[in-house]
Design an enzyme around this catalytic site. Structure first.
Site, PDB file in Angstrom:
ATOM      1  N   CYS A 287       0.810  -1.222   0.000  1.00 38.05           N
ATOM      2  CA  CYS A 287       0.000   0.000   0.000  1.00 38.05           C
ATOM      3  C   CYS A 287       0.840   1.266   0.000  1.00 38.05           C
ATOM      4  O   CYS A 287       0.310   2.353  -0.165  1.00 38.05           O
ATOM      5  CB  CYS A 287      -0.906   0.011   1.225  1.00 38.05           C
ATOM      6  SG  CYS A 287       0.044  -0.048   2.750  1.00 38.05           S
TER       7      CYS A 287
ATOM      8  N   ASP B  28       2.354   2.495   2.567  1.00 33.67           N
ATOM      9  CA  ASP B  28       2.397   3.110   3.897  1.00 33.67           C
ATOM     10  C   ASP B  28       3.740   2.802   4.558  1.00 33.67           C
ATOM     11  O   ASP B  28       4.377   1.807   4.232  1.00 33.67           O
ATOM     12  CB  ASP B  28       1.280   2.553   4.783  1.00 33.67           C
ATOM     13  CG  ASP B  28      -0.092   2.980   4.287  1.00 33.67           C
ATOM     14  OD1 ASP B  28      -0.144   3.891   3.449  1.00 33.67           O
ATOM     15  OD2 ASP B  28      -1.082   2.406   4.737  1.00 33.67           O
TER      16      ASP B  28
ATOM     17  N   CYS C 204      -1.301  -5.085   7.469  1.00 37.24           N
ATOM     18  CA  CYS C 204      -0.956  -3.811   8.112  1.00 37.24           C
ATOM     19  C   CYS C 204      -0.249  -4.052   9.445  1.00 37.24           C
ATOM     20  O   CYS C 204       0.629  -3.290   9.840  1.00 37.24           O
ATOM     21  CB  CYS C 204      -2.205  -2.976   8.348  1.00 37.24           C
ATOM     22  SG  CYS C 204      -3.299  -2.893   6.924  1.00 37.24           S
TER      23      CYS C 204
HETATM   24 FE1  FES Z   1      -1.238   0.251   4.353  1.00 39.96          FE
HETATM   25 FE2  FES Z   1      -2.769  -0.767   6.194  1.00 39.96          FE
HETATM   26  S1  FES Z   1      -3.319  -0.290   4.159  1.00 39.96           S
HETATM   27  S2  FES Z   1      -0.640  -0.380   6.304  1.00 39.96           S
END
Ligand code: FES
Length: 141
Positions: free
Chosen positions: A34, A36, A103
């Site tokens: 993602c 992140d 995540c």
């Molecule tokens: Fe990226 Fe949860 S969607 S860490």
């Protein structure tokens, strides 16, 4: 599956957020699925994690798992912190929806990465102690 009350609590009121002054180790990991990422700061004295904080640039599940993970390793030995799994963090949060399991891996990896940095700063090769920091398996499905 909805988020548990504990996930919502740690997401809306995350513990141990922010940058740390003079940390003993800093870890940074990203989630390739993602984009992140998370930064984890540790203060270590006599092999004990006396303080920990994090900054997560990510979703609510990542924030909640980082918050819970910091609570679970604070005051613990480095060895205990290295044993913390994303599964244990999820259990402490009363579970996560299956699509959000990946995540939670960020928090486990960020702790390992910060411990590795702590050892590196002391001229110690962290690999035999921390091991390779594995990529998130859920991110490859
Ligand atoms: Fe990226 Fe949860 S969607 S860490």
């Amino acid at each position: 599956m909805a988020y548990s009350a504990k996930v919502m609590d740690h997401f809306s009121n995350p513990r141990n957020v922010g940058e740390m002054k003079d940390p003993s180790g800093v870890g940074e990991v990203g989630n390739p699925k993602c984009g992140d990422f998370m930064r984890m700061f540790l203060k270590v004295e006599n092999n004990i994690i006396t303080d920990v904080s994090f900054m997560t640039f990510g979703c609510g599940a990542a924030i909640a798992t980082s918050s819970m993970a910091t609570e679970m390793i604070k005051g613990k030995s480095i060895d205990d912190a290295l044993k913390l799994t994303n599964k244990a963090v999820m259990e402490a949060l009363d579970g996560l929806p299956p699509v959000k399991v990946h995540c939670s891996v960020l928090a486990e990896q960020a702790i390992k990465s910060a411990v590795a940095d702590y050892y590196r700063r002391q001229g110690i090769d962290p690999t035999p102690i921390v091991g390779e920091i594995p990529e998130c398996e859920a991110c490859h499905v």
